[in-house]
Design an enzyme around this catalytic site. Structure first.
Site, PDB file in Angstrom:
ATOM      1  CB  CYS A 135      56.115 -11.392 -31.063  1.00  0.00           C
ATOM      2  SG  CYS A 135      54.944 -11.032 -32.320  1.00  0.00           S
TER       3      CYS A 135
ATOM      4  CB  CYS B 159      48.370  -8.056 -30.334  1.00  0.00           C
ATOM      5  SG  CYS B 159      47.261  -8.379 -31.514  1.00  0.00           S
TER       6      CYS B 159
END
Length: 247
Positions: free
Chosen positions: A208, A234
């Protein structure tokens, strides 16, 4: 020269309790494992999970050569780089993939837990959970096994990766677990695979946008992920003992 005798696959489905046997059966035969997983009913319902990141083209190319209709799950977190979104569309078309599923977080969850879109700045674990882990868990609900592009050279947390592993009640296959960065690059060059546009700009690992930075010479490929935080994953890759996710 006679071809090597291939071990027969069982009549019943492989399960997460068979990880050790699978790693023995397919020792040094990752390509065969990928082909069998994508084509044999013994492995049940199978999906690939791809970030359409820096190295994604290699595994997707290998899978497309076997089954272009294999389900590919792609989590669009709402924070991906515009270059990644375009790359996902362009690479899917280039490889002829016919079942790429874009998964997105629930809007009601975002409204309740990240209405100001700032959670990444003070709680990156929580941000990953609502924007990536939960959507992927929902997307994987109908599958028995998923295929990951993780590689052991990427960071210390991945150094002990095996070909097959357990992921909660599912199997996971890591066909590139022992590939080096040089091997990935050589395959991509030989097959003339289109690169992610951000790789040339210093991003060997791409997640991201708020939590991905350029990597400096000498750093491991994932050093630019969550820089400044005690975090390297993540959370989608859960440990095999069914304890809490690894963030």
């Amino acid at each position: 020269m006679k071809p090597a005798v291939q071990p027969a696959l069982p009549d019943v489905r492989w399960a997460f309790g068979d990880v050790a046997e699978l790693n023995s059966v397919y020792a040094d035969r990752a390509a065969d494992a990928l082909a069998d997983v994508l084509t044999s009913p013994a492995f049940g319902r199978v999906a690939l999970v791809s970030s359409f990141g820096a190295d994604s083209a290699v595994l997707l190319h290998m899978a497309a050569a076997i089954r272009k209709d294999a389900p590919v799950l792609f989590v669009e977190t709402g924070w991906l780089f515009p270059e990644t979104l375009r790359y996902a569309e362009d690479l899917s078309a280039y490889l002829g993939l016919t079942d790429v599923r874009w998964l997105r977080p629930e809007q009601a969850v975002l409204d309740a837990k990240d209405a100001k879109r700032l959670r990444w700045s003070y709680d990156p674990d929580g941000c990953c959970d609502i924007r990536k882990v939960q959507p992927l868990d929902a997307g994987l609900a109908d599958f028995d096994l998923w295929i990951s592009g993780r590689k052991s050279h990427q960071n210390k947390a991945r150094a002990t990766l095996t070909l097959f592993e357990r992921d909660a009640a599912r199997l996971k296959l890591n066909p590139l677990h022992d590939w080096t960065g040089a091997g990935i690059n050589a395959y991509a060059a030989t097959q003339q695979l289109p690169p992610h546009p951000l790789v040339a700009d210093g991003y060997p690992s791409i997640g991201c946008s708020p939590c991905t930075s350029r990597v400096q010479p000498g750093e491991d490929p994932r050093a630019g992920r969550w820089r400044g935080w005690d975090k390297s994953e993540c959370g989608i890759h859960k440990p095999s003992d069914d304890s809490e996710p690894v963030f």
